[in-house]
Design an enzyme around this catalytic site. Structure first.
Site, short mmCIF file in Angstrom:
data_model
loop_
_atom_site.label_atom_id
_atom_site.label_comp_id
_atom_site.label_asym_id
_atom_site.label_seq_id
_atom_site.Cartn_x
_atom_site.Cartn_y
_atom_site.Cartn_z
N LYS A 87 4.78 -11.37 2.45
CA LYS A 87 5.76 -10.51 3.14
C LYS A 87 6.12 -10.98 4.57
O LYS A 87 6.90 -11.90 4.71
CB LYS A 87 5.31 -9.07 3.06
CG LYS A 87 5.32 -8.63 1.57
CD LYS A 87 5.03 -7.19 1.28
CE LYS A 87 5.26 -6.94 -0.20
NZ LYS A 87 4.19 -6.28 -0.90
N TYR A 144 -2.35 -2.21 -5.30
CA TYR A 144 -1.53 -3.17 -6.03
C TYR A 144 -1.77 -4.55 -5.45
O TYR A 144 -1.76 -4.72 -4.22
CB TYR A 144 -0.05 -2.79 -5.92
CG TYR A 144 0.88 -3.76 -6.61
CD1 TYR A 144 0.92 -3.85 -8.00
CD2 TYR A 144 1.73 -4.58 -5.87
CE1 TYR A 144 1.79 -4.74 -8.62
CE2 TYR A 144 2.61 -5.47 -6.49
CZ TYR A 144 2.63 -5.54 -7.87
OH TYR A 144 3.50 -6.41 -8.49
N ASP A 155 -6.65 -8.17 0.79
CA ASP A 155 -5.24 -8.40 0.47
C ASP A 155 -4.37 -7.83 1.59
O ASP A 155 -4.10 -6.64 1.65
CB ASP A 155 -4.90 -7.74 -0.88
CG ASP A 155 -3.46 -7.98 -1.28
OD1 ASP A 155 -2.69 -8.52 -0.46
OD2 ASP A 155 -3.09 -7.62 -2.42
#
Ligand SMILES: *Cc1c(COP(=O)(O)O)cnc(C)c1O
Length: 437
Positions: free
Chosen positions: A266, A144, A238
């Protein structure tokens, strides 16, 4: 355990919010029941509006690595709040956070802060295309990368390989340049490279965390490095989930991935909306105002968010909880496997650093296809039993659990007890099914 107030808020929330949530996984759709509304959190614990207290293994899906309301971070945020919220101009804290990140991740000479992981990734793709002058991107099924059009390609293998959009509203044109390979399967990458000459970059999670935890094998890493450099394809790593999660810096370095562009999010915001992308000078100098790739943001580098991110990283560096994470994840893995063995439940546990989760399957989980062999009905029962016994885990079979630096020995005992009960409950569904049959 009572959930009356959560149930009331859910009903109320449904009127003007979509499904009463602002991000779909919070809706508990895959585990059934109503979502839990949170009132506050402190240290390793999170408390809902009915005053149920849980050990938090969701960590807001990663950012709260120090645990909630860390004192140092708290005072940094309070201090920043006193000076104003946003200025539409540069502040010193952006430079401080940039320095700290660039010092700890070799690949990054220059960085651009944005407001989310989604934004970091979509900008990184634009940058890869600007730099290489090529159009196509390879992504791996089950990874994702946020909700931008080009990356919302169905993650189920058959349709996925045809680049059919995985969401209504994403036009085929938006995903026609997205090619899908299988994680840990270098042949699937080779085939795409043989078929398409126009590949700008390969994007991947260095350790996948969005199909549950899936580690790359060493050969896959090495061959991917060889393939990308031989074909002038950029490696876009990522690290929105993995950055600062398993070491102070980037996980791709631990695993040996070459990287050209790194995406972050995050943890680097410590709980405020921050994302970032960075690369070596030559690539980043393509970005406006130095270069011709446009990317901007009214609230990018927001001073409160930067202060929170900086204090989080500073504290994290000093505290270095990474050894503790590994030891605790191993303990939790053993709780899971021991309980599974005792109750004759087929279970696979994957972990990396502070990321861990069980899959209700007997197969080794190495990619999206094997992850999908998990029995999600079993997970539902497991999930609600964990909740009822005071452990808050993500409401999905395909999400990683995250450990925080505040997780104590006592918390581990609570987790052990909850796991025993939850796995036993799972074994009991099995018997009723047999009885019915
Ligand atoms: C969470 C995540 C994103 C998206 O970040 P948002 O802040 O939710 O937009 C992108 N990539 C990975 C690997 C993620 O885990």
């Amino acid at each position: 355990m009572k959930f009356d107030k959560s149930a009331k808020l859910y009903k109320k929330g449904c009127k003007h919010l979509v499904g009463a949530v602002n991000s779909p996984v919070r809706a508990f759709k895959s585990v059934g029941g109503n979502p839990i509304f949170i009132k506050e959190a402190k240290g390793s614990k999170i408390i809902d509006v009915d005053h149920n207290i849980y050990i938090d293994l969701v960590q807001s899906y990663g950012p709260m690595i120090l645990g909630h309301k860390n004192k140092k971070v708290d005072s940094a945020v309070e201090k920043a709040l006193k000076s104003g919220y946003t200025f539409g101009a540069s502040t010193e804290m952006e430079i401080k956070l940039a320095n700290l990140v660039c010092k700890s991740i070799k690949t990054i000479d220059k960085i651009r802060f944005v407001n989310s992981g989604t934004e970091a990734v979509l900008s990184a793709l634009r940058l890869a295309r600007a730099y290489t002058g090529k159009s196509k991107i390879i992504k791996f099924s089950g990874c994702y990368h946020g909700h931008s059009d080009a990356l919302l390609v169905a993650a189920g293998s058959g349709v996925a390989t045809l680049s059919i959009p995985g969401s209504k509203g994403v036009p085929e044109e938006a995903v026609k340049n997205t090619l899908i390979a299988e994680y840990n399967n270098i042949e699937s990458v080779k085939q795409l490279i043989d078929q398409h000459k126009d590949i700008a970059g390969i994007i991947l999670e260095p350790v996948a965390g969005n199909m549950g935890v899936v580690r790359p094998n060493q050969q896959f890493v090495e061959q991917l490095n060889e393939l990308t450099s031989a074909n002038d394809i950029l490696m876009i790593v990522d690290e929105v989930m993995t950055g600062y999660r398993t070491k102070f810096g980037a996980t791709h370095e631990l695993l040996g991935f070459n990287a050209d562009i790194v995406c972050l999010g995050k943890v680097i915001g410590g709980g405020f909306p921050v994302g970032a992308y960075g690369a070596r000078n030559e690539i980043m100098e393509m970005v406006a105002p130095l270069g011709e790739m446009y990317q901007a943001g009214t609230l990018s580098g927001n001073p409160i968010a930067m202060a929170c991110g900086y204090a989080t990283l500073k504290t994290l560096k000093k505290r270095s909880p990474y050894k503790q994470f590994k030891a605790q994840a191993e303990i939790i893995e053993n709780f899971l496997l021991d309980a599974a063995k005792e109750n004759d439940i087929e279970l696979t546990v994957n972990r990396y650093g502070s990321m861990i989760n069980p899959f209700f399957t007997s197969e080794r989980v190495v990619d999206f296809k094997s992850a999908q062999t998990s029995d999600t009905e079993k997970f539902k029962v497991f999930f609600w039993n964990m909740i009822e016994n005071g452990v808050y885990i993500p409401p999905s079979q395909f999400e990683s659990w995250f450990l925080s630096a505040e997780l104590s020995e006592k918390d581990l005992k609570t987790i052990e007890k909850a796991i025993r009960i939850a796995i036993k409950a799972v074994s009991e569904i099995k018997t009723t099914e047999i009885k019915e049959a």
